[in-house]
Design an enzyme around this catalytic site. Structure first.
Site, PDB file in Angstrom:
ATOM      1  N   ASP A 170       1.326  -1.171   0.032  1.00  9.36           N
ATOM      2  CA  ASP A 170      -0.297   0.267  -0.151  1.00  9.36           C
ATOM      3  C   ASP A 170       0.611   1.330  -0.250  1.00  9.36           C
ATOM      4  O   ASP A 170       0.216   2.376   0.136  1.00  9.36           O
ATOM      5  CB  ASP A 170      -1.224   0.099   1.464  1.00  9.36           C
ATOM      6  CG  ASP A 170      -0.243  -0.090   2.588  1.00  9.36           C
ATOM      7  OD1 ASP A 170       1.145   0.294   2.686  1.00  9.36           O
ATOM      8  OD2 ASP A 170      -0.911   0.043   3.499  1.00  9.36           O
ATOM      9  N   TYR A 264      10.635   4.118   2.020  1.00 13.47           N
ATOM     10  CA  TYR A 264      11.082   3.281   2.617  1.00 13.47           C
ATOM     11  C   TYR A 264      12.972   3.069   2.168  1.00 13.47           C
ATOM     12  O   TYR A 264      13.659   2.213   2.533  1.00 13.47           O
ATOM     13  CB  TYR A 264      10.751   1.201   2.330  1.00 13.47           C
ATOM     14  CG  TYR A 264       9.758   1.709   3.179  1.00 13.47           C
ATOM     15  CD1 TYR A 264       9.730   0.613   4.421  1.00 13.47           C
ATOM     16  CD2 TYR A 264       8.630   1.692   2.584  1.00 13.47           C
ATOM     17  CE1 TYR A 264       8.638   0.498   5.036  1.00 13.47           C
ATOM     18  CE2 TYR A 264       7.318   1.523   3.531  1.00 13.47           C
ATOM     19  CZ  TYR A 264       7.185   0.681   4.941  1.00 13.47           C
ATOM     20  OH  TYR A 264       7.061   0.111   5.759  1.00 13.47           O
TER      21      TYR A 264
HETATM   22  P1  NAD Z   1      -1.609  -8.328  13.563  1.00 17.10           P
HETATM   23  O1  NAD Z   1      -0.604  -8.623  14.436  1.00 17.10           O
HETATM   24  O2  NAD Z   1      -2.654  -7.072  14.293  1.00 17.10           O
HETATM   25  O3  NAD Z   1      -2.478  -8.587  12.408  1.00 17.10           O
HETATM   26  C1  NAD Z   1      -1.800 -10.134  12.603  1.00 17.10           C
HETATM   27  C2  NAD Z   1      -2.631 -10.759  12.434  1.00 17.10           C
HETATM   28  O4  NAD Z   1      -2.273 -12.136  12.087  1.00 17.10           O
HETATM   29  C3  NAD Z   1      -2.693 -11.465  13.837  1.00 17.10           C
HETATM   30  O5  NAD Z   1      -4.312 -11.719  13.891  1.00 17.10           O
HETATM   31  C4  NAD Z   1      -2.154 -13.025  14.093  1.00 17.10           C
HETATM   32  O6  NAD Z   1      -2.711 -14.024  15.087  1.00 17.10           O
HETATM   33  C5  NAD Z   1      -2.355 -13.831  12.324  1.00 17.10           C
HETATM   34  N1  NAD Z   1      -1.411 -14.595  12.170  1.00 17.10           N
HETATM   35  C6  NAD Z   1      -0.593 -14.661  12.514  1.00 17.10           C
HETATM   36  N2  NAD Z   1       0.564 -15.492  11.881  1.00 17.10           N
HETATM   37  C7  NAD Z   1      -1.150 -16.454  11.311  1.00 17.10           C
HETATM   38  C8  NAD Z   1      -0.889 -17.292  10.339  1.00 17.10           C
HETATM   39  N3  NAD Z   1       0.109 -18.908   9.828  1.00 17.10           N
HETATM   40  N4  NAD Z   1      -2.136 -18.169  10.575  1.00 17.10           N
HETATM   41  C9  NAD Z   1      -2.993 -16.876  10.417  1.00 17.10           C
HETATM   42  N5  NAD Z   1      -2.859 -15.922  11.190  1.00 17.10           N
HETATM   43  C10 NAD Z   1      -2.434 -15.989  10.976  1.00 17.10           C
HETATM   44  O7  NAD Z   1      -0.269  -6.905  12.373  1.00 17.10           O
HETATM   45  P2  NAD Z   1      -0.906  -5.643  11.448  1.00 17.10           P
HETATM   46  O8  NAD Z   1       0.140  -4.745  11.629  1.00 17.10           O
HETATM   47  O9  NAD Z   1      -2.401  -5.469  11.384  1.00 17.10           O
HETATM   48  O10 NAD Z   1      -0.353  -6.568   9.880  1.00 17.10           O
HETATM   49  C11 NAD Z   1      -0.467  -7.620   9.841  1.00 17.10           C
HETATM   50  C12 NAD Z   1       0.252  -7.435   8.358  1.00 17.10           C
HETATM   51  O11 NAD Z   1      -0.198  -7.155   7.450  1.00 17.10           O
HETATM   52  C13 NAD Z   1       1.338  -7.729   8.440  1.00 17.10           C
HETATM   53  O12 NAD Z   1       1.809  -9.389   7.655  1.00 17.10           O
HETATM   54  C14 NAD Z   1       1.540  -6.048   8.387  1.00 17.10           C
HETATM   55  O13 NAD Z   1       3.169  -6.115   7.893  1.00 17.10           O
HETATM   56  C15 NAD Z   1       1.476  -6.226   6.530  1.00 17.10           C
HETATM   57  N6  NAD Z   1       0.721  -5.197   5.847  1.00 17.10           N
HETATM   58  C16 NAD Z   1       1.242  -4.472   4.409  1.00 17.10           C
HETATM   59  C17 NAD Z   1       1.009  -4.199   4.368  1.00 17.10           C
HETATM   60  C18 NAD Z   1       1.999  -3.632   2.548  1.00 17.10           C
HETATM   61  O14 NAD Z   1       2.424  -2.703   2.223  1.00 17.10           O
HETATM   62  N7  NAD Z   1       1.931  -4.395   2.083  1.00 17.10           N
HETATM   63  C19 NAD Z   1       0.325  -2.661   5.121  1.00 17.10           C
HETATM   64  C20 NAD Z   1       0.317  -3.533   6.413  1.00 17.10           C
HETATM   65  C21 NAD Z   1      -0.249  -3.858   6.868  1.00 17.10           C
HETATM   66  C1  G6P Z   2       3.037   1.280   5.240  1.00 14.20           C
HETATM   67  C2  G6P Z   2       3.676  -0.579   4.625  1.00 14.20           C
HETATM   68  C3  G6P Z   2       3.614  -1.650   4.425  1.00 14.20           C
HETATM   69  C4  G6P Z   2       3.904  -2.227   6.266  1.00 14.20           C
HETATM   70  C5  G6P Z   2       4.158  -0.729   7.201  1.00 14.20           C
HETATM   71  C6  G6P Z   2       3.642  -0.379   8.281  1.00 14.20           C
HETATM   72  O1  G6P Z   2       2.028   1.002   4.869  1.00 14.20           O
HETATM   73  O2  G6P Z   2       3.502  -0.238   2.503  1.00 14.20           O
HETATM   74  O3  G6P Z   2       4.673  -2.391   4.223  1.00 14.20           O
HETATM   75  O4  G6P Z   2       3.296  -2.868   7.447  1.00 14.20           O
HETATM   76  O5  G6P Z   2       3.830   0.679   6.239  1.00 14.20           O
HETATM   77  O6  G6P Z   2       3.261  -0.068   9.302  1.00 14.20           O
HETATM   78  P1  G6P Z   2       2.943   0.469  10.587  1.00 14.20           P
HETATM   79  O7  G6P Z   2       1.919   1.573  11.174  1.00 14.20           O
HETATM   80  O8  G6P Z   2       2.644  -0.812  10.962  1.00 14.20           O
HETATM   81  O9  G6P Z   2       4.372   0.989  11.282  1.00 14.20           O
HETATM   82 MN    MN Z   3       4.026  -2.418   2.094  1.00 13.84          MN
END
Ligand code: NAD
Ligand code: G6P
Ligand code: MN
Length: 442
Positions: A170, A264
């Site tokens: 995102d 980043y």
């Molecule tokens: P969070 O810890 O609040 O939520 C993650 C959830 O995943 C938890 O409820 C946990 O129990 C669950 N989980 C862990 N291992 C699991 C498995 N093997 N199977 C099923 N569920 C499992 O984390 P968050 O801060 O909300 O972020 C969630 C994810 O989204 C992270 O990987 C974060 O980096 C990612 N994210 C990515 C982007 C991006 O740009 N790609 C943007 C925002 C968040």
């Molecule tokens: C951005 C990135 C994600 C990352 C997030 C971290 O949105 O694209 O890949 O997971 O920031 O956010 P946080 O608020 O958890 O530091």
């Molecule tokens: Mn990202």
């Protein structure tokens, strides 16, 4: 019109309510039958699921929300899986940040040694969900946000080459939302961009309006003064540390004034400055726990206690949630929307490793993403990307082979790390912290 069934994997994620709300609000273009939540930690998922059931009962009574920790229940009869798991939870994210920082190395969720450590935890978790999806709903698509997206994408490219998974980020859409604000445009969708790089490691080379007018001069003028410090209604990136990151884009942009950088890149280009200004006892994990995590769960508990979701809303306007809904629509209805996705290079960047997972604009339809040609890239970017992609590939090698030396090489290869000696010290501490999650390394 067909009504879709969507599984959100990582149902207990802080992003789940926002995605659910965005899905519900977009039913004129993407009608829903059911949203299923799946998590492997019942206690984390339950409050979010119960609150969202009340929210849906009160606002969208035609839609069902179910939740389960049983893969068969969660992945049967599904059209899309939206995944956002965090293997190791915030406890391990905190260690990913704090262990490198002890050695004055960048401590970050997706960059440097912390990102590599997280990669070695995530690969197995993401593959597990992908396998569940393919077992119970072989025609479904997985749209994956789970980080570190670059390493996860390289692992799925190599280990599940035929799977219907698209890895996404995102950050570009959040930055493009800022571009739109700088340009006084109603939406980021009023722009057409060219961009190339790796995930969390790329550059915009062109931004035009729909008529093809060049908008780069106006953007550059702003960024040279203020970085990306413009006002938007993006909830996530309102935190102080994100404001600092957006300001820092000014310095990153100065290195190559022709382009506009992904935020980043600061971790690779200003690593000393980042480490110097970091509070080693209170990192981004602690900030997230004190803000987003606390607020989301407080709202969930409030809804459950009141048995009503009246007046409560979860992060509308977030580019994070709207992007994943756009992607699902593009596949479901073959819209051919142009989107930045993480895909195998295969000719998009000519003078770069053809097997690398790159982030480039793609046209998206029912057969998935079709990358556009970005051509040749300059020496500065090419050099940086070659080093970074090597670190990512070595991390995946290390996971597949259970190889200590490959992981040591991966960490050494990261531009955030000053020497193989420091890399080894960090690695040995990370091994201790990740015992439960990493393959055994020999
Ligand atoms: P969070 O810890 O609040 O939520 C993650 C959830 O995943 C938890 O409820 C946990 O129990 C669950 N989980 C862990 N291992 C699991 C498995 N093997 N199977 C099923 N569920 C499992 O984390 P968050 O801060 O909300 O972020 C969630 C994810 O989204 C992270 O990987 C974060 O980096 C990612 N994210 C990515 C982007 C991006 O740009 N790609 C943007 C925002 C968040
Ligand atoms: C951005 C990135 C994600 C990352 C997030 C971290 O949105 O694209 O890949 O997971 O920031 O956010 P946080 O608020 O958890 O530091
Ligand atoms: Mn990202």
């Amino acid at each position: 019109m067909k009504k879709f069934v969507v599984t959100i994997a990582g149902g207990g994620s802080t992003y789940t309510p926002g995605i659910i709300q965005m899905l519900l609000e977009n039913q004129d273009r993407f009608p829903l039958k059911e949203i299923k939540l799946y998590d492997n930690l019942a206690s984390r998922q339950e409050p979010i699921a119960k609150a969202m059931q009340i929210y849906v009962r009160d606002n969208y009574p035609d839609v069902t929300i179910s939740y389960s920790t049983d893969p068969k229940m969660a992945f049967t009869g599904v059209d899309f899986v939206m995944a956002q798991i965090r293997v190791g939870l915030y406890d391990l994210r905190e260690k990913d940040e704090k262990i490198p920082l002890k050695y004055n190395v960048v401590g970050q969720e997706t960059c440097g040694p912390g990102g590599i450590a997280y990669g070695l935890r995530s690969i197995g978790g993401v593959l597990e969900i992908l396998d569940y999806m393919e077992k119970y709903s072989p025609d479904a698509w997985m749209l994956n946000y789970s980080n570190p997206a670059a390493i996860v994408a390289e692992a799925t490219r190599r280990l599940r080459p035929d799977s219907k998974i698209i890895n996404i980020c995102d950050m570009p859409v959040a930055i493009e939302t800022i571009f739109a604000a700088i340009l006084d445009l109603p939406s980021r969708k009023d722009m057409i961009v060219r961009y190339y790089g790796l995930n969390h490691f790329g550059w915009w080379t062109s931004v035009t309006d729909k008529s093809g007018n060049d908008l780069m001069p106006k953007l550059r003028e702003f960024v040279e003064q203020k970085g990306y410090a413009a006002e938007t209604d993006d909830y996530q990136h309102r935190a102080q540390s994100w404001k600092d990151t957006y300001k820092k884009a000014k310095d990153v942009q100065a290195l190559d004034p022709e382009t506009l950088p992904n935020t980043y890149l600061k971790y690779y280009l200003f690593q000393d400055d980042i480490v110097m200004h970091e509070d080693k006892n209170f990192t981004r994990t602690n900030e997230v726990q004190a803000t987003r995590e606390k607020e989301v769960f407080a709202k969930a508990h409030k809804i459950i206690e009141a048995d009503s979701a009246k007046g409560i809303s979860f992060a509308t306007g977030s580019p994070h949630a709207s992007f994943i809904v756009d992607l699902a629509c593009a596949i479901a209805f073959n819209t051919q929307e142009r989107m930045l996705l993480i895909v195998p290079n295969n000719g998009s960047i000519l003078n770069f490793d053809q097997t690398a997972m790159v982030e480039v604009p793609c046209l998206v339809g029912k057969n998935g993403p079709e990358p556009l040609a970005m051509g040749n890239i300059p020496t500065f970017q090419k050099g940086l990307m070659e080093q970074q992609v090597a670190a990512e590939k070595l991390a995946v090698d290390a996971w597949i082979e259970g190889s200590y030396s490959k992981l040591w090489q991966a960490i050494t290869m990261s531009k955030t790390v000053p020497s193989a000696g420091v890399a080894k010290q960090i690695l040995d501490e990370l091994i201790e912290a990740n015992k439960q999650f990493w393959p055994e390394l020999k």
